[in-house]
Design an enzyme around this catalytic site. Structure first.
Site, mmCIF file in Angstrom:
data_model
loop_
_atom_site.group_PDB
_atom_site.id
_atom_site.type_symbol
_atom_site.label_atom_id
_atom_site.label_comp_id
_atom_site.label_asym_id
_atom_site.label_seq_id
_atom_site.Cartn_x
_atom_site.Cartn_y
_atom_site.Cartn_z
ATOM 1 N N GLY A 49 8.846 -7.460 -1.156
ATOM 2 C CA GLY A 49 7.424 -6.912 -1.305
ATOM 3 C C GLY A 49 6.659 -7.647 -1.934
ATOM 4 O O GLY A 49 5.317 -7.305 -2.322
ATOM 5 N N LYS A 96 8.297 9.054 -3.391
ATOM 6 C CA LYS A 96 8.657 8.632 -4.751
ATOM 7 C C LYS A 96 9.560 9.546 -5.602
ATOM 8 O O LYS A 96 10.414 9.127 -6.102
ATOM 9 C CB LYS A 96 7.465 8.287 -5.625
ATOM 10 N N TYR A 119 -2.412 11.171 -3.512
ATOM 11 C CA TYR A 119 -1.046 10.501 -3.486
ATOM 12 C C TYR A 119 -0.147 11.095 -2.437
ATOM 13 O O TYR A 119 0.594 10.515 -1.596
ATOM 14 C CB TYR A 119 -0.307 10.259 -4.806
HETATM 15 P P1 NAD Z 1 1.629 -4.503 -2.155
HETATM 16 O O1 NAD Z 1 0.620 -4.202 -0.991
HETATM 17 O O2 NAD Z 1 1.450 -5.941 -2.786
HETATM 18 O O3 NAD Z 1 3.101 -4.608 -1.797
HETATM 19 C C1 NAD Z 1 3.722 -3.582 -0.885
HETATM 20 C C2 NAD Z 1 4.750 -4.340 -0.083
HETATM 21 O O4 NAD Z 1 5.486 -3.487 0.591
HETATM 22 C C3 NAD Z 1 4.133 -5.478 0.780
HETATM 23 O O5 NAD Z 1 4.677 -6.852 0.224
HETATM 24 C C4 NAD Z 1 4.416 -5.195 2.059
HETATM 25 O O6 NAD Z 1 4.754 -6.258 2.792
HETATM 26 C C5 NAD Z 1 5.684 -4.424 1.667
HETATM 27 N N1 NAD Z 1 6.163 -3.582 3.024
HETATM 28 C C6 NAD Z 1 5.424 -2.508 3.693
HETATM 29 N N2 NAD Z 1 6.295 -2.284 4.720
HETATM 30 C C7 NAD Z 1 7.272 -3.141 4.648
HETATM 31 C C8 NAD Z 1 8.624 -2.888 5.594
HETATM 32 N N3 NAD Z 1 8.517 -1.972 6.588
HETATM 33 N N4 NAD Z 1 9.554 -3.881 5.262
HETATM 34 C C9 NAD Z 1 9.462 -4.723 4.551
HETATM 35 N N5 NAD Z 1 8.372 -4.560 3.456
HETATM 36 C C10 NAD Z 1 7.311 -3.848 3.647
HETATM 37 O O7 NAD Z 1 1.618 -3.365 -3.229
HETATM 38 P P2 NAD Z 1 2.023 -2.946 -4.767
HETATM 39 O O8 NAD Z 1 0.999 -1.909 -5.417
HETATM 40 O O9 NAD Z 1 2.588 -4.021 -5.463
HETATM 41 O O10 NAD Z 1 3.468 -2.130 -4.275
HETATM 42 C C11 NAD Z 1 4.671 -2.676 -4.558
HETATM 43 C C12 NAD Z 1 5.450 -1.255 -4.954
HETATM 44 O O11 NAD Z 1 4.868 -0.632 -6.142
HETATM 45 C C13 NAD Z 1 5.501 -0.002 -4.036
HETATM 46 O O12 NAD Z 1 6.685 0.571 -4.042
HETATM 47 C C14 NAD Z 1 4.231 0.891 -4.672
HETATM 48 O O13 NAD Z 1 4.416 2.107 -4.443
HETATM 49 C C15 NAD Z 1 4.786 0.862 -6.302
HETATM 50 N N6 NAD Z 1 3.534 0.982 -7.301
HETATM 51 C C16 NAD Z 1 2.355 0.501 -7.203
HETATM 52 C C17 NAD Z 1 1.675 0.839 -8.067
HETATM 53 C C18 NAD Z 1 0.165 0.489 -7.981
HETATM 54 O O14 NAD Z 1 -0.659 1.365 -8.515
HETATM 55 N N7 NAD Z 1 -0.090 -0.600 -7.328
HETATM 56 C C19 NAD Z 1 2.020 1.886 -9.152
HETATM 57 C C20 NAD Z 1 3.056 2.283 -9.211
HETATM 58 C C21 NAD Z 1 4.073 1.825 -7.959
#
Ligand code: NAD
Length: 258
Positions: free
Chosen positions: A13, A165, A158
């Protein structure tokens, strides 16, 4: 002491320096873990180059393409882990995806394809990665995934990602129940809103952050480093009695009623 020396940790990720996974990878590295990093391959190799340069200072011993929608890439990733590392101790699942049109407006307008896509990438992928990791976690282990309050309560815009989730959080519990017998712990971190590539697709993310800054007990949202610290804790022996839990790293926002 929080010490991950000798632990092999696979981090999914990382897209760029705002990614939550990047915050986690840095804290795991600081705690002494041996890192492997996967990236989402694209046709022009842009992600690969960017992520490779970003993670270079952490000297990952594995750097592998892994699109969770491609079962052969998942298999190849864990085959390489087995070949090069022999065993896996830590798996970080930090990825999600939904179409932008499904992250705003009326939830009931979501198409079956949009629904399935969000659930496949964001929730089922934890199951498929754990299934592949299970035979490699021969010495116990820790799996950490990332979730958000929108999976437990309604957060405007969302939408389908909230359903994904909710499924993800239930996956955590079923997987924890299954994998506990081999001393593998499975937990989720519910992070407060942070500006990232993924979150910018959610309608009104800045309003969400400003709302948290106004309402949360700590009067601010959280950083990638704070989420990374919590993940490092959950992956360490300090958390040896914790499994099947969702740990809120959200400046306390989720306790508030108003
Ligand atoms: P980000 O865009 O940096 O990371 C999302 C990642 O998902 C990316 O690296 C992307 O390449 C990867 N991805 C998407 N489709 C994919 C696939 N088919 N195969 C492999 N990888 C794939 O954003 P983030 O906010 O760091 O998200 C990371 C996690 O944190 C997610 O699960 C997101 O829902 C969760 N999250 C984010 C927040 C926020 O506010 N940013 C809050 C709570 C939870």
């Amino acid at each position: 002491m929080l010490d991950l020396t000798g632990k092999n940790a696979l981090v999914t990720g990382i897209a760029n320096n705002r990614s939550i996974a990047w915050g986690i990878a840095q804290q795991l590295h600081q705690a002494g873990a041996n890192l492997g990093v996967t990236f989402l391959p694209d046709e022009r190799g842009r992600y690969e180059q960017k992520v490779r340069e970003l993670v270079e200072p952490l000297a990952p011993s594995l750097f592998l393409p892994c699109d969770v929608q491609q079962p052969e890439q998942v298999t190849a990733t864990f085959n390489t882990v087995q070949e090069k590392w022999g065993k896996l101790d830590v798996l970080i699942h930090c990825l999600a995806f939904a179409s932008k049109e499904d992250l705003g407006g009326d939830f009931s307008r979501v198409s079956v394809d949009g629904f399935n896509l969000a659930l496949d990438v964001s929730a089922y992928s934890l199951v498929s990665l754990c299934a592949a990791a299970k035979p490699l976690m021969t010495d116990g282990g820790s799996v950490v995934t990332l979730t958000y309050l929108g999976g437990a309560r309604v957060v405007p815009n969302y939408n389908v990602m909230g359903i994904a989730k909710a499924a993800l959080e239930m996956n955590v519990r079923y997987l924890a129940a299954e994998l506990g017998a081999q001393n593998v712990r499975v937990n989720g971190i519910s992070a407060g809103p942070i500006r990232t590539l993924a979150s910018s697709a959610v309608g009104g993310i800045l309003d969400m952050i400003h709302h948290v800054e106004a309402v949360a007990p700590l009067k601010r949202t959280v950083t990638q480093t704070e989420v990374g610290n919590a993940a490092a804790f959950l992956c360490s022996d300090l958390a040896s009695g914790i499994t099947g839990q969702i740990l809120y790293v959200d400046s306390g926002y989720s306790i508030m009623g108003m």
